[in-house]
Design a protein around this motif. Structure first.
Motif, mmCIF file in Angstrom:
data_model
loop_
_atom_site.group_PDB
_atom_site.id
_atom_site.type_symbol
_atom_site.label_atom_id
_atom_site.label_comp_id
_atom_site.label_asym_id
_atom_site.label_seq_id
_atom_site.Cartn_x
_atom_site.Cartn_y
_atom_site.Cartn_z
ATOM 1 N N GLU A 106 0.842 -1.202 0.000
ATOM 2 C CA GLU A 106 0.000 0.000 0.000
ATOM 3 C C GLU A 106 0.881 1.258 0.000
ATOM 4 N N THR B 219 1.004 5.658 -0.276
ATOM 5 C CA THR B 219 0.215 6.886 -0.175
ATOM 6 C C THR B 219 0.205 7.552 -1.565
ATOM 7 N N GLU B 220 -0.612 8.587 -1.677
ATOM 8 C CA GLU B 220 -0.712 9.281 -2.976
ATOM 9 C C GLU B 220 0.655 9.853 -3.373
ATOM 10 N N TYR B 221 1.354 10.436 -2.399
ATOM 11 C CA TYR B 221 2.672 11.021 -2.660
ATOM 12 C C TYR B 221 3.657 9.940 -3.103
ATOM 13 N N GLU B 222 3.589 8.784 -2.412
ATOM 14 C CA GLU B 222 4.501 7.682 -2.756
ATOM 15 C C GLU B 222 4.200 7.126 -4.140
ATOM 16 N N GLU B 223 2.903 7.055 -4.485
ATOM 17 C CA GLU B 223 2.512 6.590 -5.834
ATOM 18 C C GLU B 223 3.121 7.504 -6.889
ATOM 19 N N LYS B 224 3.037 8.819 -6.628
ATOM 20 C CA LYS B 224 3.569 9.783 -7.601
ATOM 21 C C LYS B 224 5.077 9.577 -7.761
ATOM 22 N N ASN C 105 5.700 6.471 -9.698
ATOM 23 C CA ASN C 105 5.336 6.574 -11.117
ATOM 24 C C ASN C 105 6.159 7.602 -11.880
ATOM 25 N N GLU D 287 6.683 10.958 -11.244
ATOM 26 C CA GLU D 287 6.293 12.379 -11.309
ATOM 27 C C GLU D 287 7.367 13.298 -10.728
ATOM 28 N N ASN E 211 3.507 -1.589 3.951
ATOM 29 C CA ASN E 211 3.541 -0.212 3.441
ATOM 30 C C ASN E 211 4.936 0.369 3.649
#
Ligand code: F3S
Length: 398
Positions: free
Chosen positions: A2, A4-9, A12, A14, A37
């Protein structure tokens, strides 16, 4: 895992391709250890600094990384291979030093503080109880987990650096309380008289428990310096990352009250076990031609103690005390450095007797009061070692 949104960015891309690569390595590491996580960290301590240990491949990796990313959190460097200021007077070659400076410059470009010490907790990097951190020097990991009650796995140099760049580490191992409980209880019936007896205890029990968590019941009160010595020895003969000392370390009570404590093996150690280990750690009975103190890097108290022993004395052999430049600066101000240098000793910064190429300096026997150094010098430097207390070592060479 899992994220967080920041970690996803970050994952990916960004925030750039290189940062995404760092995050990808951490995520894969987390998958190996079943981390649910990532966890944010408050500090990193990065090993893999000496040119002696990381060579060209390490230099290239750091230089390459530094072109695109920087660390997100407070990060400090482990010792380098030379004293970055006084390398010449200590006999280190220019060729080696130039390579070493390329490495430390590379880390500086990444934003890692060029403090070059294995005792960051003595110079302001002092995590709080339950802080999550990513440290990699084994003795510092042991101190942070055990004495400060912070939470870190025994990171490799690269994983600590990637964690510093991403500001987080996979949430597994010593970040969870259930992995911080004791595995064996050592009841030690011995009246500790010097620092080398704490080192001998660590060396002895590290071999028994390997990567477990020892719980000690001892009838002496160790100082912070003794705990630093004990942890370094535990981490070198075994791969201990956390120990507890009854009534001393911050998690000892929690561990003792857990129901698992009733089922762990109890091992009784006597004075003979400690004294015999002290003898075993010397490989010769010759007088050392170099005495090397400060493993882990010396505290101001340890430098003061040395200066008191050297007042109005002249050394017949070489003596180094290894520390950080920050502690040396305090020692200069207190007048301790002047006493040590007047006796003929040297305060060596940024490096130590194990990671520096001491084997190239024409010494045959090194005297140490650290069980970790006594354990590593014969194999890493191919030199004989005398393991004795600070006061005995000074008597041998004055
Ligand atoms: Fe530090 Fe060197 Fe000892 S890194 S713990 S002084 S081997």
């Amino acid at each position: 895992m899992e994220l967080t949104e920041y970690e996803e960015k970050m994952y990916n891309g960004e925030f750039g391709e290189k940062k995404a690569e760092c995050m990808d390595v951490l995520v894969n590491l987390g998958k190996v250890y079943d981390a649910p996580n990532m966890i944010e960290i408050t500090s990193a301590q990065v090993s893999g600094v000496s040119y002696k240990t990381i060579g060209e491949a390490g230099l290239e990796f750091i230089t390459d990384l530094g072109k695109d990313v920087k660390v997100e959190i407070s990060s400090m460097l482990n010792p380098a291979g030379v004293d970055l200021t006084n390398w010449e007077s200590l006999g280190f070659s220019k060729e080696f030093t130039d390579k070493q400076i390329e490495i430390t410059d590379g880390y500086s470009k990444l934003g890692v503080m060029n403090t070059c010490t294995c005792t960051p907790y003595l110079i302001g990097n002092v995590p709080l109880l339950n802080d999550h951190i990513a440290w990699s020097e084994s003795s510092a990991v042991c101190y942070a987990n055990s004495v400060l009650g912070a939470r870190t796995n025994r990171e490799g140099g690269p994983s600590a650096l990637l964690a510093a760049i991403c500001g987080r580490t996979p949430n597994y191992g010593y970040h969870h309380m259930e992995n911080r409980l004791a595995n064996k209880c050592f009841i030690v019936d011995h009246d500790f008289k010097s620092e080398i007896e704490y080192g001998a205890l660590g060396y002895n029990t590290g071999k028994i428990i390997n990567d477990g968590n020892p719980y000690f019941i001892i009838n002496s009160v160790p100082s912070r310096n003794n705990l630093k010595t004990l942890g370094a020895a535990l981490a070198s003969s075994g791969s201990v990352s956390l120990y507890h000392v009854e009534d001393i370390t911050p998690e000892a009570n929690i561990v003792k009250e857990d129901s698992s404590f009733d089922d762990i093996e109890v091992i009784n150690l006597e004075s003979d076990d400690i004294i015999n280990t002290v003898s075993e750690l010397s490989t010769t009975d010759k007088i050392p031609d170099l005495v090397c103190l400060g493993c882990p890097h010396a505290s101001l108290d340890e430098i003061k103690e040395l200066s008191e022993l050297l007042k109005n004395k002249t050394l017949k052999k070489d003596l180094w005390i290894c520390t950080s430049i920050a502690i040396k600066s305090a020692s200069d101000q207190c007048g301790f450095s002047n006493i040590i240098e007047s006796a003929g000793g040297k305060i060596v910064c940024d490096t130590c007797m194990v990671v520096a190429p001491v084997e190239d300096l024409d010494y045959e026997v090194i005297g140490v009061n650290s069980a970790k150094a006594a354990n590593y010098i014969p194999s890493m430097c191919k030199l004989d070692v005398v393991y004795a207390s600070l006061s005995d070592l000074i008597s041998m060479i004055t």
